[in-house]
Design an enzyme around this catalytic site. Structure first.
Site, PDB file in Angstrom:
ATOM      1  N   CYS A1241       0.828  -1.198   0.000  1.00 31.90           N
ATOM      2  CA  CYS A1241       0.000   0.000   0.000  1.00 31.90           C
ATOM      3  C   CYS A1241       0.860   1.245   0.000  1.00 31.90           C
ATOM      4  CB  CYS A1241      -0.905   0.027   1.213  1.00 31.90           C
ATOM      5  SG  CYS A1241      -1.879  -1.432   1.337  1.00 31.90           S
ATOM      6  N   ALA A1242       1.988   1.164   0.686  1.00 30.61           N
ATOM      7  CA  ALA A1242       2.835   2.337   0.780  1.00 30.61           C
ATOM      8  C   ALA A1242       4.038   2.223  -0.145  1.00 30.61           C
ATOM      9  CB  ALA A1242       3.308   2.517   2.212  1.00 30.61           C
TER      10      ALA A1242
END
Lengths: 1274, 182
Positions: A1241-1242
């Site tokens: 996600c990051a």
């Protein structure tokens, strides 16, 4: 610090002491306590503006000291630079610190420099000595880039960076007439040091002229012009002349003179005058050549005309230019560059007849009588081109049947034109446009068709094949020596277009978002101001009733159609039951819509709000509507949409009203806003502001005599018998240029048409050239089948992009009103429809997002996401839409996808995926889901795609279950009777939905569609030549067979049938019969190719039929149903038509992200390192090396491991958001055994510090190959 | 390795080594009726039987018309003299629009044949034309026995040796022929 706070109250001498105290403090400033002295900076900065020189210089020193103290910390430096200082700031500029400084800060620094240079000779000198020009040049040349980036906030155009730079430049060139001490000092400095000035000029001039050439922004061009003007005034060296000549100042000037803005023209004239005064001999000729004189003459003429009419017009135009200055917040152009913003006189400094006066003066002093002796004044080139143009027009009168004659003549004329274009003495833009060559060429090529609408009965339709033929010949000629000539032509056209077009930009800074009430069409509140319209009955109209005499407010964004629906029942004389019922229905509907807001509305609850305010006080109307209630946040667009759609269902046969504005009929398909705008613009200046819109409008209505049959009776060339040129012609004429454009500017229309033709030719180059070869072979001009092979070199797409128009659209899209209401001026839509190639991909994407998804998504350009997105994740377009979680099953990806689309497909929500029995959620799994779905679609068992059955090059270890199709995925032909079809079609529907959803959410799909399939998505027709993108080998053979069939046909037509068979009709020495081809679709025998004839084998007689059938099955009928299914699925999310503005390559980029994965040069720039790593720590270096060594498959795997998707979004690594970050993983003691892990996600890669590169590679490989396919906590 | 999904339909494969492509091809055959390019292939078979090119022979392997086996006898005067080389021939379902796929089953030391037996011959790739037949293809292969094409090699190593040290090359080729093809 107290000293500083009270410094304002001290006398000058005490202030000086105080400042030196501060300087002393600053010297010993502890670097740990920045806040203290940061407080002081604004005050210091304030002091910078004081008159006292010594004080100012002191503060400058002080600021430098502070800067010295904090230069370790970029954040503080940023803060400081907002107030800025000269050495430090030039230093900053030189350090190319633009990447670290934010835009406003940077602008601030430049602004500071400007202030400094205007305030102190020292700074002025330093700037010169620091060679500021070089730095500024670089800034200016990144102008374009910065422009596309700086679009986050619809900022006032004035505050952009270039503007600041220009201010500085102007400041650096002191104006001579001003008799102030400083300016004189500076001037003498410059006079004493001519080389400095010259260096400055060398740096700045070319850039400024380039900007001038492309920039549509009036402010910027004004700034550039004045800078150049000042420069020429000051400079005395011959070098500058050389520069100006090289930069082709004359053509630039000519272009500018044709603009309508008062101030710009005046400065341009001033510049021309100075040039002529100083270097009369050098510039006179080029001025003639480029048409500067012509433009001046035109100016004079128009001015004179106006003078004769009413001398008051000038007064009027004065009002025009003064009004904005006095009433509105916008500053007059000349003031935006004023030194002191405090100038109290708000009148425009330029006198109104100055244009006229200047022009006359120039004419009198420099135009000898012989110059304007119109014939002699023209250059040879122009004369020559004119002749050619006339000859070309004359060719039109030659009967169309005389093919040979046509070909020959056209050939010779074109050759002459080409010689001119490529000749030693280049053709100037002015000559090019003035000669009329464009018009005659366009006219000849299209046989005059481009001027009018094609209708069914038009006899000209018979000539369409002829038109096709002409294009083919032209293509052959144009590309006969590679792409050079054609790109020259394109270049010329672009230049002419940008000098000719004057499409207005409508900026509506004044129309603030405010809620107001629109009575028409359905009485509701809008979040933008309404128009005040008075509907008047036309005088001769008897069958209708009078409408209200008062002004009513109208929603500016409703269509005239909607108004019509509203008005009709009210004005109809015969109250029929049904009409009344309908009336009620409308009322019902409107009150329904209103119900949320009407309760608070107070005085007027009827859907018709009659505005009782006197018409000359638009202001009060504004205030009245302002206290309307807030509409709930959701956009009015959707509301409007369903309102209009529901009512349009009910009515079809309702009689129509004809609306006229000041006697001119309004186009019904436009919104009220657009219609009125269009009308206003006909007589208006280039950049209008919205203020005129608020005035009252009078619209008359009458009954429309004929019940318009809504279907455009545009005949598409589809109905042609001879279908050889069909795809090309239908491409050319399908989105025909709106004739509206023609009305506004005929020369620009000609340009556009020719450009479009060229673009079409470029795009269909392979097609047209091959066709030409086939015909040549057929007619015996080519002997060998191998000669049919063509290698085409099309002109790059980027050459067709018009920077000026792109710029304009950029500006328009930055306008908040236009964006929030989709209220773009109609010409944008028209141009987008007909000539999308004029705009750059970036702008098109924005426009697409606006058009397809509404306003809230436009500004989410990848670059800004990192700052604007609070969710800490996101790809382009995530916006503020609601999110929905969805539970997917790994085993049944397609089923999950189908379920997901069923649930959320047609909603504007962002979907987040999580997998059954896995903890991971968020961006990573979502992206991976799309990847999995993409892969599932490629399962050969689905029978969706063609697969190259003879391609055996599969590498061992490749993904299993994925079919091979080297030219990309293309639907497999299925005949109608096939049993599997319904299931398969269902898959195509799903695919369409998934693709649309991915586009909407900005996800990347890993589906390698073939170029031909993209064409289908874009709604283009395919031809036999498009098989090239599906199956090159098949295409080659088909082309050869086609040529044979053609030759046979020609022989049969010209000679006896018996003879034809004897001629060389063999296929590479083999008879067609001996090829033993069966009358079936190659590779797909179950496809029903034709009603079975008794002859099952292909022979010369049925060869043509066979080819047609194969082509038809491969790219037309055989895949028709699949494509329709795809489209229907797509349309569930948003209308597929919105995609049409893109070309295949752009669509691919949108859908699949970047073609190439990362290259090592950019990797370092776009990867962040954190938590124990820097870009130079050994493990990181190892990692980069490893990445470098990876092959494409491994890179894909790595990307998938880190981001969840094997491809990068559009823009590459740079647009990954958040940035790819690599951090140190602190694990157990034995870091050697740990594996790298990620947070998709990051885009976070946690990398243990392995001791050796080999170790790291081994672990990394293990992770990226084994780690696929599940998300767990790490 | 390409279509495990379709592997259920596959017939037993001749050798493990070339399982991939033959698997694909036969699965296609299983799906499509023999009539596809059958007539053309039958015709070529007849042609070949009537007038076989020198040193060559070919025919269907079993009852599958799309899978042939061919033999080429090394022509005299070459290092391949006396060797018998077996080739697999797979006809794609859209034959003759696409070239047939030929693979050496016998190991051979030749710069146009790679280690897996694949050929780098232009007419089997880009310059394929439906006017060509299997007879012509076999002739072409025989001609590279006589005269290798070192400038479009499958194995550049051998090509280099061929160009620089012809004798050594011939020697190795002869040895390989002796070892594998007799």
């Amino acid at each position: 610090m107290a000293v500083l706070s009270f410094i304002d109250f001290f006398s000058t001498s005490i202030q000086r002491v105080a400042i030196s105290t501060v300087v002393n403090i600053c010297r010993k400033l502890p670097s740990e306590s920045p806040s203290l002295f940061m407080d002081a900076v604004p005050i210091l900065c304030n002091i910078l503006q004081y008159e006292d020189r010594q004080l100012v210089e002191n503060v400058a020193i002080c600021l430098t000291k502070i800067a010295d103290q904090v230069c370790e910390s970029p954040a503080l430096l940023d803060q400081l630079c907002r107030h800025g200082l000269i050495h430090q700031s030039t230093h900053l500029l030189n350090l190319n610190s633009r990447t670290t400084l934010s835009q406003p800060v940077y602008n601030g620094v430049i602004g500071l420099l400007r202030k400094l240079s205007s305030g102190s000779t020292l700074a002025f000198r330093t700037l010169y000595e620091l060679n500021i020009g070089y730095r500024l040049k670089e800034i200016m040349s990144t102008y374009d880039i910065s422009h596309s980036v700086s679009t986050t906030h619809p900022i006032n155009a004035c505050s952009n960076q270039v503007h600041e730079v220009l201010k500085l430049v102007i400041e650096l060139l002191p104006a001579s007439p001003e008799d102030n001490q400083l300016a004189l000092e500076k001037e003498s400095f410059l006079v004493n040091q001519p080389d400095l000035l010259q260096r400055f000029g060398t740096d700045m001039l070319p850039v400024m002229i380039r900007v001038l050439n492309s920039g549509a922004n009036v402010h910027v061009s004004y700034g550039c012009l004045s800078a150049i003007h000042k420069l020429t005034c000051l400079s005395k060296s011959g070098n500058l002349v050389e520069l100006l000549k090289n930069a082709n100042i004359s053509s630039v000037l000519a272009g500018i003179l044709s603009r309508k803005d008062h101030h710009v023209v005046v400065v341009a004239l001033q510049l021309a005058e100075v040039l002529l005064e100083k270097y009369s001999d050098t510039f006179l000729n080029s001025f003639i050549k480029e048409g500067v004189f012509f433009a001046i003459e035109a100016l004079l003429n128009s001015d004179r005309g106006q003078k004769n009419q009413v001398s008051g017009f000038i007064q009027g135009s004065a009002d025009l230019s003064q009004k904005p200055a006095t009433k509105e917040t916008v500053k007059c152009l000349c003031q935006s560059f004023e030194k002191s913003p405090s100038s109290s006189s708000k009148t425009c400094k330029i006198e109104n007849d100055s244009v006229y006066r200047l022009a006359t003066r120039i004419k009198e002093s420099f135009f000898g009588p012989e110059v304007f002796n119109s014939e002699k004044g023209l250059t040879d080139v122009l004369q020559n081109l004119k002749d050619l143009s006339v000859a070309l027009s004359a060719l039109m009168t030659v009967p169309v049947d005389a093919h040979v004659l046509h070909d020959e003549k056209f050939f010779s004329i074109w050759n002459q034109i080409r010689e001119r274009l490529n000749g030693r003495e280049s053709v100037s833009t002015f000559e090019f446009t003035e000669s009329g060559i464009v018009k005659s060429l366009a006219n000849y090529l299209s046989n005059g068709l481009y001027q009018r609408k094609l209708s069914k009965g038009d006899p000209e339709c018979d000539h369409l094949p002829l038109v096709g033929k002409r294009y083919e010949v032209f293509t052959r000629l144009l590309w006969s020596d590679g792409e050079a000539t054609s790109s020259v032509l394109v270049q010329k056209l672009q230049n002419s277009l940008s000098s000719l077009e004057n499409f207005p930009i409508v900026l509506s800074q004044f129309l603030k978002q405010r809620n107001s009430f629109a009575a028409i069409p359905n009485g509701r509140c809008t979040s933008y101001p309404c128009l005040r319209v008075r509907f008047l009955k036309a005088e001769e109209e008897t069958s209708l009733r009078d409408y209200s005499q008062d002004f009513v407010t109208v929603d500016p964004l409703c269509c005239l159609d909607a108004v019509n629906q509203y008005m009709w029942p009210k004005v109809n004389l015969e109250p029929i039951e049904s009409v009344e019922a309908k009336d009620q229905a409308i009322e019902c509907q409107s009150s329904q819509l209103q119900s949320t807001s009407i309760s608070c509305q107070g005085e007027s609850s009827s859907p018709m709000e009659i505005d009782s305010v006197p018409s000359d006080a638009p202001q009060s109307q504004g205030s009245q509507v302002e206290d309307q209630t807030q509409l709930p946040g959701h956009g009015s667009g959707s509301e409007q949409e369903n309102a209009s759609s529901s009512s349009s269902e009910k009515e079809d046969a309702l009689p129509r009203l004809l609306f006229r504005l000041e006697g001119l009929e309004l186009d019904r398909s436009l919104t009220v806003y657009q219609a009125i705008l269009l009308h206003k613009l006909k007589s208006d200046i280039e950049t209008t502001n919205g203020s005129k819109m608020s005035g009252p409008h009078y619209i008359t209505y009458e009954r429309d005599a004929q019940l318009e049959d809504s279907s455009e009776n545009l005949v598409s060339p589809r109905s042609m018998e001879d279908d050889e040129y069909r795809p090309f012609l239908s491409y050319l004429f399908a989105h025909r240029l709106a004739l509206r454009l023609k009305g506004s500017s005929p020369p620009a229309y000609d340009m556009l048409f020719l450009l479009k033709s060229l673009e079409g030719m470029n795009r269909f180059l392979f097609h047209l050239v091959s066709l030409g070869r086939i015909n040549a072979f057929g007619e015996g001009r080519l002997e060998n089948l191998d000669d049919l092979m063509v290698l085409v070199r099309p002109v790059a797409h980027s050459e067709f992009v018009s920077s000026k128009l792109t710029e304009k659209l950029e500006q328009q899209l930055r306008d908040s009103f236009a964006v929030s209401t989709c209220g773009l001026p109609p010409w944008f839509n028209d141009l987008m429809d007909s000539c999308p190639f004029l705009f750059s991909f970036e702008v098109k994407s924005k426009y697409f997002r606006l058009a397809a998804f509404g306003s809230q998504k436009v500004h989410h350009h990848p670059q800004h996401l990192s700052s604007s997105n609070v969710h800490g994740e996101g790809r382009p377009g995530t916006g503020s839409l609601p999110r929905k979680k969805f539970l997917a099953y790994r085993e049944k990806v397609l089923e999950s996808a189908a379920q997901m689309m069923e649930l959320y497909g047609n909603q504007k929500v962002i979907i987040e995926v999580e997998y059954n029995e896995e903890v991971g959620t968020g961006l990573g799994p979502t992206l991976e889901f799309y990847t999995l779905v993409s892969r599932a679609f490629q399962n050969p068992d689905l029978g969706m795609w063609r697969s190259d059955c003879s391609s055996f090059v599969g590498k061992p270890g490749e993904h299993s279950g994925v079919l091979l199709s080297p030219s990309g995925l293309f639907p497999r032909p299925w005949s109608g009777t096939s049993t599997t079809s319904s299931d398969m079609l269902q898959k195509f529907v799903l695919l369409g939905t998934v693709v649309a959803k991915a586009l909407q959410d900005g996800r990347v799909l890993d589906l390698p569609f073939s170029k031909a399939f993209y064409k289908l998505i874009l709604g283009q027709e395919l031809s036999s030549f498009d098989i090239h993108f599906v199956d090159p080998a098949l295409c080659k053979t088909l082309v050869e067979l086609q040529a044979l069939a053609r030759r046979r046909k020609v022989f049969t037509e010209t000679q006896g049938d018996s003879l034809a068979a004897k001629c060389d009709l063999s296929f590479h020495g083999t008879k067609i019969e001996d090829l033993c081809l069966e009358f079936v679709l190659p590779g797909y025998t179950d496809y029903d190719l034709a009603p079975h004839s008794d002859n099952d084998m292909v022979n010369l007689d049925n060869l043509e039929e066979y080819i047609k059938a194969v082509v038809n099955a491969t790219v037309c009928d055989g895949i028709q149903k699949q494509v329709e299914a795809f489209r229907s699925g797509f349309n569930q999310v948003f209308p597929i038509e919105h995609l049409r503005i893109f070309n295949e390559e752009e669509l691919e980029t949108m859908l699949c992200g970047e073609h190439d994965l990362f290259n090592m040069n950019e990797v370092l720039d776009h990867i962040k390192f954190d938590h124990g790593y820097t870009s130079s720590s050994p493990p990181v270096e190892n990692l980069l090396e490893i990445l470098h060594e990876f092959d494409k498959e491994q890179q894909r795997a790595f990307l998938q491991f880190v981001t969840g998707s094997p491809r990068l979004p559009h823009g590459g690594l740079a647009s990954l958001s958040p940035k790819l970050t690599i951090v140190r993983k602190h694990g157990s003691d034995s870091s050697e055994t740990d594996l790298p892990s990620v947070m998709t996600c990051a885009n976070y890669l946690k990398l243990p510090p392995y001791s050796s590169k080999e170790k790291m590679k081994e672990k990394l490989m293990y992770a990226i190959t084994e780690g696929q396919g599940s998300f767990h906590l790490s | 390795m390409m279509t495990p999904g379709g592997s259920g339909r596959l017939r037993p494969l001749p050798t493990a080594m070339y399982a991939g492509y033959s698997g694909t091809a036969s699965s296609w055959v299983a799906k499509t009726s023999v009539s596809a390019s059958g007539k053309r292939i039958q015709r070529e078979m007849a042609e070949l039987n009537v007038d076989p090119p020198p040193d060559c022979s070919a025919g269907p392997k079993g009852d599958n018309l799309y899978h042939w086996i061919a033999t080429i006898i090394g022509p005299s005067g070459t290092p391949y003299e006396g060797g018998i080389f077996f080739l697999d021939i797979i006809f794609p379902s859209d034959y003759p629009f696409k070239p047939p796929k030929l693979v050496f089953k016998t190991r051979i030391y030749h710069c146009n044949v790679d280690a897996a037996g694949n050929l780098s011959v232009e007419i089997l790739r880009d310059s394929w034309s439906p006017a060509l037949t299997i007879t012509k293809v076999l002739q072409a292969i025989r001609s590279i026995f006589l005269k290798p094409e070192p400038y479009s090699p499958a194995l550049p190593m051998i090509a280099r040796l061929y160009l620089t040290d012809r004798e050594k090359h011939d020697e190795v080729a002869k040895e390989w022929t002796l070892r594998f093809a007799k």
